[in-house]
Design a protein around this motif. Structure first.
Motif, short mmCIF file in Angstrom:
data_model
loop_
_atom_site.label_atom_id
_atom_site.label_comp_id
_atom_site.label_asym_id
_atom_site.label_seq_id
_atom_site.Cartn_x
_atom_site.Cartn_y
_atom_site.Cartn_z
N LEU A 1 -8.42 -11.77 1.91
CA LEU A 1 -8.84 -12.69 0.47
C LEU A 1 -9.99 -13.93 0.98
CD1 LEU A 1 -5.94 -13.94 -1.17
CD2 LEU A 1 -7.42 -11.91 -1.69
N PHE A 2 -10.21 -14.12 1.19
CA PHE A 2 -11.77 -15.15 1.99
C PHE A 2 -12.63 -15.09 3.04
CE2 PHE A 2 -7.72 -17.64 0.44
CZ PHE A 2 -8.59 -18.12 -1.34
N LEU A 3 -11.64 -13.66 4.18
CA LEU A 3 -12.65 -13.82 5.59
C LEU A 3 -12.89 -11.90 5.64
CD1 LEU A 3 -10.90 -16.09 7.40
CD2 LEU A 3 -13.37 -16.58 6.57
N ILE B 1 -7.39 -20.97 7.51
CA ILE B 1 -8.64 -19.78 7.39
C ILE B 1 -9.76 -20.83 8.00
CG2 ILE B 1 -10.18 -19.40 5.69
CD1 ILE B 1 -7.62 -17.34 6.39
N LEU C 1 -13.38 -20.85 9.77
CA LEU C 1 -14.72 -21.49 9.34
C LEU C 1 -14.84 -21.98 10.33
CD1 LEU C 1 -13.58 -21.41 5.65
CD2 LEU C 1 -15.14 -19.40 6.56
N THR D 1 -15.69 -28.88 6.65
CA THR D 1 -14.84 -27.73 7.05
C THR D 1 -13.45 -28.35 7.73
OG1 THR D 1 -16.95 -26.42 6.76
CG2 THR D 1 -14.22 -25.23 6.66
N PHE E 1 -4.73 -14.26 3.11
CA PHE E 1 -5.95 -15.34 3.18
C PHE E 1 -7.34 -14.84 3.75
CE2 PHE E 1 -3.08 -18.73 1.89
CZ PHE E 1 -2.25 -18.17 0.98
N THR F 1 -4.19 -21.81 4.40
CA THR F 1 -5.23 -22.51 4.82
C THR F 1 -5.65 -23.39 5.83
OG1 THR F 1 -4.87 -22.27 2.05
CG2 THR F 1 -6.22 -23.63 2.51
#
Length: 120
Positions: free
Chosen positions: A94-96, A25, A29, A50, A91, A22
């Motif tokens: 899923l998130f990017l 990720i 970001l 972040t 991940f 995490t």
């Protein structure tokens, strides 16, 4: 040996790679909003929420990892860090919105198979 561990140890072995993944990720970001490699850019980077969240997750993961290592040999525990190579691409998808490929699936299967061999 690994399959007879207490639930708290399993939590540490699995949750630490999740925290580290995490954090990766969040680093990605952060990189999208990073300025130049000058005083102003570095000052903004250090104050980036972040990045601070990513560092906090890494710190929490490290603390959990230290307590996990009290219960298992490093040779056993460290193989679980390979899960980051499975979690980070998952991940990222899923998130990017990054793509997962059949090569990723094959590689993840090999990593998990290797962990089973190492820890059995």
């Amino acid at each position: 040996m690994a399959f007879n561990l207490a639930p708290a140890v399993w939590f540490g072995l699995i949750f630490t790679p999740i925290l580290i993944s995490t954090g990766q990720i969040l680093f990605k970001l952060t990189s999208a909003r990073t300025g130049g490699f000058d005083f102003q850019g570095l000052t903004a980077l250090v104050a980036n929420p972040t990045l601070l969240a990513a560092l906090a997750l890494y710190g929490l993961g490290t603390i959990i990892w230290i307590f996990t290592l009290r219960s298992v040999p490093l040779t056993l525990a460290y193989s679980f860090m390979a899960l980051t190579f499975c979690f980070v691409p998952l991940f990222a998808a899923l998130f990017l919105g990054e793509a997962l490929t059949i090569r990723y699936a094959a590689g993840a299967a090999l990593i998990i198979g290797g962990m089973i061999v190492i820890n059995s």
